[in-house]
Scaffold this active site. Sequence first.
Site, PDB file in Angstrom:
ATOM      1  N   GLU A  18       0.806  -1.230   0.000  1.00  7.62           N
ATOM      2  CA  GLU A  18       0.000   0.000   0.000  1.00  7.62           C
ATOM      3  C   GLU A  18       0.827   1.263   0.000  1.00  7.62           C
ATOM      4  O   GLU A  18       0.511   2.237  -0.684  1.00  7.62           O
ATOM      5  CB  GLU A  18      -0.959   0.009   1.197  1.00  7.62           C
ATOM      6  CG  GLU A  18      -2.141  -0.938   1.053  1.00  7.62           C
ATOM      7  CD  GLU A  18      -1.776  -2.391   1.227  1.00  7.62           C
ATOM      8  OE1 GLU A  18      -0.664  -2.699   1.710  1.00  7.62           O
ATOM      9  OE2 GLU A  18      -2.603  -3.263   0.878  1.00  7.62           O
ATOM     10  N   HIS A  54     -11.824  -4.863   9.237  1.00  6.37           N
ATOM     11  CA  HIS A  54     -12.321  -4.684   7.868  1.00  6.37           C
ATOM     12  C   HIS A  54     -13.654  -3.953   7.796  1.00  6.37           C
ATOM     13  O   HIS A  54     -14.374  -4.079   6.809  1.00  6.37           O
ATOM     14  CB  HIS A  54     -12.491  -6.048   7.186  1.00  6.37           C
ATOM     15  CG  HIS A  54     -11.225  -6.665   6.711  1.00  6.37           C
ATOM     16  ND1 HIS A  54     -10.284  -7.169   7.567  1.00  6.37           N
ATOM     17  CD2 HIS A  54     -10.733  -6.850   5.461  1.00  6.37           C
ATOM     18  CE1 HIS A  54      -9.275  -7.665   6.868  1.00  6.37           C
ATOM     19  NE2 HIS A  54      -9.518  -7.469   5.600  1.00  6.37           N
TER      20      HIS A  54
HETATM   21  C1  TPP Z   1      -2.642  -4.854   4.001  1.00  6.74           C
HETATM   22  C2  TPP Z   1      -3.690  -5.588   3.247  1.00  6.74           C
HETATM   23  N1  TPP Z   1      -3.850  -5.341   1.925  1.00  6.74           N
HETATM   24  C3  TPP Z   1      -4.799  -5.994   1.220  1.00  6.74           C
HETATM   25  C4  TPP Z   1      -5.626  -6.906   1.822  1.00  6.74           C
HETATM   26  C5  TPP Z   1      -6.705  -7.631   1.017  1.00  6.74           C
HETATM   27  N2  TPP Z   1      -6.297  -9.025   0.858  1.00  6.74           N
HETATM   28  C6  TPP Z   1      -6.767  -9.975   1.693  1.00  6.74           C
HETATM   29  S1  TPP Z   1      -6.038 -11.451   1.382  1.00  6.74           S
HETATM   30  C7  TPP Z   1      -5.119 -10.845   0.131  1.00  6.74           C
HETATM   31  C8  TPP Z   1      -4.178 -11.744  -0.610  1.00  6.74           C
HETATM   32  C9  TPP Z   1      -3.101 -12.284   0.270  1.00  6.74           C
HETATM   33  O1  TPP Z   1      -2.445 -13.318  -0.389  1.00  6.74           O
HETATM   34  P1  TPP Z   1      -1.390 -14.254   0.350  1.00  6.74           P
HETATM   35  O2  TPP Z   1      -0.551 -13.432   1.261  1.00  6.74           O
HETATM   36  O3  TPP Z   1      -0.677 -15.046  -0.684  1.00  6.74           O
HETATM   37  O4  TPP Z   1      -2.245 -15.206   1.280  1.00  6.74           O
HETATM   38  P2  TPP Z   1      -3.269 -16.339   0.802  1.00  6.74           P
HETATM   39  O5  TPP Z   1      -4.587 -15.663   0.629  1.00  6.74           O
HETATM   40  O6  TPP Z   1      -2.745 -16.917  -0.455  1.00  6.74           O
HETATM   41  O7  TPP Z   1      -3.304 -17.329   1.930  1.00  6.74           O
HETATM   42  C10 TPP Z   1      -5.374  -9.486  -0.045  1.00  6.74           C
HETATM   43  C11 TPP Z   1      -4.743  -8.643  -1.079  1.00  6.74           C
HETATM   44  C12 TPP Z   1      -5.444  -7.125   3.213  1.00  6.74           C
HETATM   45  N3  TPP Z   1      -6.235  -7.971   3.890  1.00  6.74           N
HETATM   46  N4  TPP Z   1      -4.470  -6.470   3.883  1.00  6.74           N
END
Ligand code: TPP
Lengths: 364, 364, 317, 317
Positions: free
Chosen positions: B60, B129
Amino acid sequence: MAVMMYRQALNLALREEMRRDPDVFIIGEDIAHYQGAYRVTEGLLQEFGEKRVLDTPISEEAIVGVGNGAAMLGLRPVVEMMTVNFSLLAMDQIVNHSSKLRYMSGGQIKIPLTIRAPQGAGMQLGAQHSQNFESWFMHIPGLKVVAPATPYDAKGLLKSAIRDDNPVIFLEHEMLYTTKGEVPEEEYTVPIGKADIKREGRDVTIITYLRMTAVSLAAAHALATEGIEAEVIDLRSLRPMDTETLIESLRKTHRAIVVEEDWPMCGSGAEVITRLQEAAFDYFDAPITRVTLEDVPMPYSKNLERSAIPNEEKIANAVRCVVGRECRDIKRKMLEEARQTREELEEEEEEEEQEATNVRHHNA
Amino acid sequence: MAVMMYRQALNLALREEMRRDPDVFIIGEDIAHYQGAYRVTEGLLQEFGEKRVLDTPISEEAIVGVGNGAAMLGLRPVVEMMTVNFSLLAMDQIVNHSSKLRYMSGGQIKIPLTIRAPQGAGMQLGAQHSQNFESWFMHIPGLKVVAPATPYDAKGLLKSAIRDDNPVIFLEHEMLYTTKGEVPEEEYTVPIGKADIKREGRDVTIITYLRMTAVSLAAAHALATEGIEAEVIDLRSLRPMDTETLIESLRKTHRAIVVEEDWPMCGSGAEVITRLQEAAFDYFDAPITRVTLEDVPMPYSKNLERSAIPNEEKIANAVRCVVGRECRDIKRKMLEEARQTREELEEEEEEEEQEATNVRHHNA
Amino acid sequence: MDKSELIEMYRQMVLIRKFEERAGELYKAGKIGGFLHLYIGQEAVAVGFISSLKPDDYVISAYREHGQALTKGIEPRRVMAELYGKRTGVSRGKGGSMHMFDVERHFMGGDGIVGSGMPLATGMGFAINYRETDQVCLCFFGDGAVNEGAFHESLNLASLWNLPVLYVCENNFYGMGTAVNRASSIPELFRRAQCYDLEVESIDGMDLLTVKEAAERGIRLVRRDKRPRFIEAVTYRYRGHSIADPGTYRTKEEIQEWEKRDPIPQFANYLLKEDLATQDDLDSIDAEITEIIDDAVSYAEESHEPTFDELFENVYA
Amino acid sequence: MDKSELIEMYRQMVLIRKFEERAGELYKAGKIGGFLHLYIGQEAVAVGFISSLKPDDYVISAYREHGQALTKGIEPRRVMAELYGKRTGVSRGKGGSMHMFDVERHFMGGDGIVGSGMPLATGMGFAINYRETDQVCLCFFGDGAVNEGAFHESLNLASLWNLPVLYVCENNFYGMGTAVNRASSIPELFRRAQCYDLEVESIDGMDLLTVKEAAERGIRLVRRDKRPRFIEAVTYRYRGHSIADPGTYRTKEEIQEWEKRDPIPQFANYLLKEDLATQDDLDSIDAEITEIIDDAVSYAEESHEPTFDELFENVYA
Ligand SMILES: Cc1ncc(C[n+]2csc(CCOP(=O)(O)OP(=O)(O)O)c2C)c(N)n1
Ligand SMILES: Cc1ncc(C[n+]2csc(CCOP(=O)(O)OP(=O)(O)O)c2C)c(N)n1
Ligand SMILES: [Mg+2]
Ligand SMILES: [Mg+2]
């Protein structure tokens, strides 16, 4: 009673609490070997050693994160943000974590974390280094916010903050560090959540905190010579806020102003006024006005900076307005004068420009 | 007029502005190939290609930083924060940079940046959230803050935001995306800084914005059946705020409440009330009250979440209070009932515990 | 490793799988709200690592944490009740799917903010050293978290201060719809941890025995050296990011390829081949787990939702 | 490189040195407010790099940026007037020491927040590619900035998106009073940039010719490949972090050791040895620079401060 500086009182509070409780430790940027950017942590490394007084890399998010994580396991971290301006890099840890871990866990977790942060303007540090964020922190349930105005309150509140089982944002003012005041030799604390009447008065209530307390007291002093007796209330604790003490005062004075060094929109002053107009609507005879920082980023230039911040004159003038005495629109007057000067300056500048070009032509 | 969803209106605004101006581009997390977490950017990658519609890593601070840097060179970035909750990680870029670069450079730099951020509660997303940060952004000079309540305003305001030469925080509500409304076929924009009277009324003014606009309108509808004609003003633009329209209304109704989905302390409601009590002190006959989110982190549980957010009943009740009709302390009543149920539950739980142990003893 | 341990690990994986499958159904049935991120496909990672911890070691994860919560010993009943938002839930209905906490069991929570669990884990590692115990903290996060500043600041500090934290990156190749190679300048994520002077490795996260072996070693060394380590567990999620996920960013074929390496059948075959278990044993485990899940669901169904007054509790201590 | 270029670089270094020395005196005399971070000792870095740019390339730095501002061509008068907070200052008196901007000259500012210039530089690199020009962006920051999340997120994105940014880390061994080895898990900072798939190198930042050579090559390659690069320039600041600095964190001996490698005498000797300049040439440069500084000071002295109405200007466009 000993007379000492605000920063010394803070230093003493840290020492006493670290002696009292081995779970208290301090981390931050340049707080150990450098002795603290504002010398609040001076000598702590020497007394408590590297285990409990740690310099960190410049990593605000991780610094507060370490505070949160350590607090989750029951330690009592005192985290220093070198200035509150850098806490913008740690807002996720403070707002999404410090303030919510207890609630999200259904009460299983405690965050006995104290975050100290110098703030405020007045030293020509420019737009990025002269901010106040009390209203941001006040907005967040789960946080407590305190802002002491005197060495006495600074020491007493810091001890309470460290002993508190909740995350406390402890705001200090960079211009207060070297101001002096009396501090008892014996152990004491100042409770979080109690305002303090710094001056009694019957005619009007000035509600303020942090550096503006002293400025308001000076204004009250000046007003007294005009026969206006102002009561000056130092909020000390911004969240929770001691609304009762304010209402009590208003019941007596029927008139009030709020003085804050921060920007006006959604500021602490707006919160105070809103609470009072709801709880004490019938007590007050005139609108409660606010004296605030001008609604602009802080400029570097000394004269501009000075004119942006509330001062004794602006406060006294605002009081005169609410008590129905003769008062002036200081700002309008200053603007007129300024536009005048500006025109002259710009003419001069044009002339010089003209001459310069003439010379060039002549040489050509 | 075409009827479309809020998110479709936003999508259309993005398309039209990107067609109109090649300097407009969009970056954010999962906005391109995934089509946007809330499908606002659906199809944009297909129309404008990878050069102008870019998925970013989950970073971000860098995302907004890229927006700032590109804006410094004259481009018109539209940055999506997947939700406003993650903008906490970009606060340094927004507050120390977007809002100040122009001022610190003495007017040399422009930041024509739009930051879109879905916010709000209602989908059981929990404490991290479900937040709202309009009051934080409103607090900062140099930023503009808008928050559209309808598809019409969403489209018109987003187009204005993108064309604006200043950083605009564009707040959307996650529960509004699928709500429908009329949107003209022809080109139009909605000016930043103008409130909109969504319903006329003579008895009381309800000042609100974003999702609470629809809820307030529903409350106004219900109140009409009781002979109370409420005027509902949608602020639309929070900074700058159209105080004049509010004063105008108060001059007519003499009574008002503010409805915000956000926490109360130092919130948008406090700002509105403060401005009105200062500018329109003589016009109003009763304190202006605020209906806000309960002052707690948002719980996950459906019933708790629902009871934390302002609703039609709370709004109608607040109006009844300010217009001097019979009104109830809804919260007190709910608390009494809850404590009752709670006791019973805890007794049951104890009994079960008791039985369980008896069984164990019996088996032993 | 003795037989019972191996069987127990199998049991754990099946528990997670069936729990998640049921949760998915219940979500579609409207019994569960909010976001639901299922762990299906990644079971070997949680089980291999957490089964290698001592009970008083700490675990922190992100929002895809049901598997880790169950493996750390939280009763399925209380995890399911949390998903239902009931007051009997592990977080009393206040946390939900993304915020399971069980402090008694040293499960320090899920976290809804990508990457933000890492600074917390770093702080827990600090507290462990401060208290001079020999505990370790296990920190799970996804491939997407690698690109957050929190990752960088945490690894630097943990290495600089010699903190006993094992950082486990579950690389399932996607952060929502964004493939790892479209988000990370180096798609082999263990290499992203190579500039902090700490030991890194990458392992096959679909093979329980591989995970187990790396976990045992990693945890032992973190505990012994009081130094952080980084392990990338290469795995895959079979379901969408959350239930809402359209899934257009990857092909059916890709998913099918990975399903061939499903950790559960893979490990079942091993158990059978090595005569560590009979098909009957495995079937009865399945049956037993199904009962546990049924019980958890009825417990959640019957439990009461939090009462209104609880809304105002736990804001402050 | 031809003689005149070399002489010009010497001139630039002397200009910075004398400007900073005078600024330090004026600060003590109360003519300058706020923080003042002097660049004394690091001159070769700014001069070597910025002299290798085309005029329309971009530069962004942090709060120790006077040297870079002057080298990018901003008149000493307007830099000094800014320090005085006068309306004739380069930022009209609103920025001060940490916020010098000259957009016409593509000097995109100082920045008071450690590390935060890096995302801005990344964005400028993005804009350059978007506009399809062949400009580059030069981004200066200190050793302390390496530990900020912004460093990590910026390098990853710049590498992933092939942005034409040259990241120059001025490692002067201290972030305020914190030595680099007490802040970075790896004190050789170029190694901290090795996990983003970009070219890194470390150079002697005290030797102008070394810097110049690395700068020319680095800038040429960034421009050609449209790929970011990272250069650590090892240097030293002779003065305190700011004027307030007690300086207790390092020894006199350490400073003296570094003074032996002072970039200015070092380069002067080279010019003399190679018969590129006579002592007279150098002396007259010194004299000329002194006049320029004197002129800058009287310009600043005579300039008017901003008028009150300017307080409310430039908040919005
Ligand atoms: C700081 C932040 N940015 C964006 C999000 C929205 N978001 C939730 S899960 C996700 C993807 C995360 O992917 P990963 O770290 O690979 O974990 P996975 O879902 O694959 O277990 C995003 C962008 C968030 N929760 N927190
Ligand atoms: C985000 C942030 N944290 C802390 C500070 C306070 N601060 C100002 S300069 C500085 C040290 C930076 O050191 P370095 O990056 O090495 O640059 P140098 O001063 O050596 O040029 C610190 C901690 C700041 N300005 N910004
Ligand atoms: Mg992933
Ligand atoms: Mg340095």
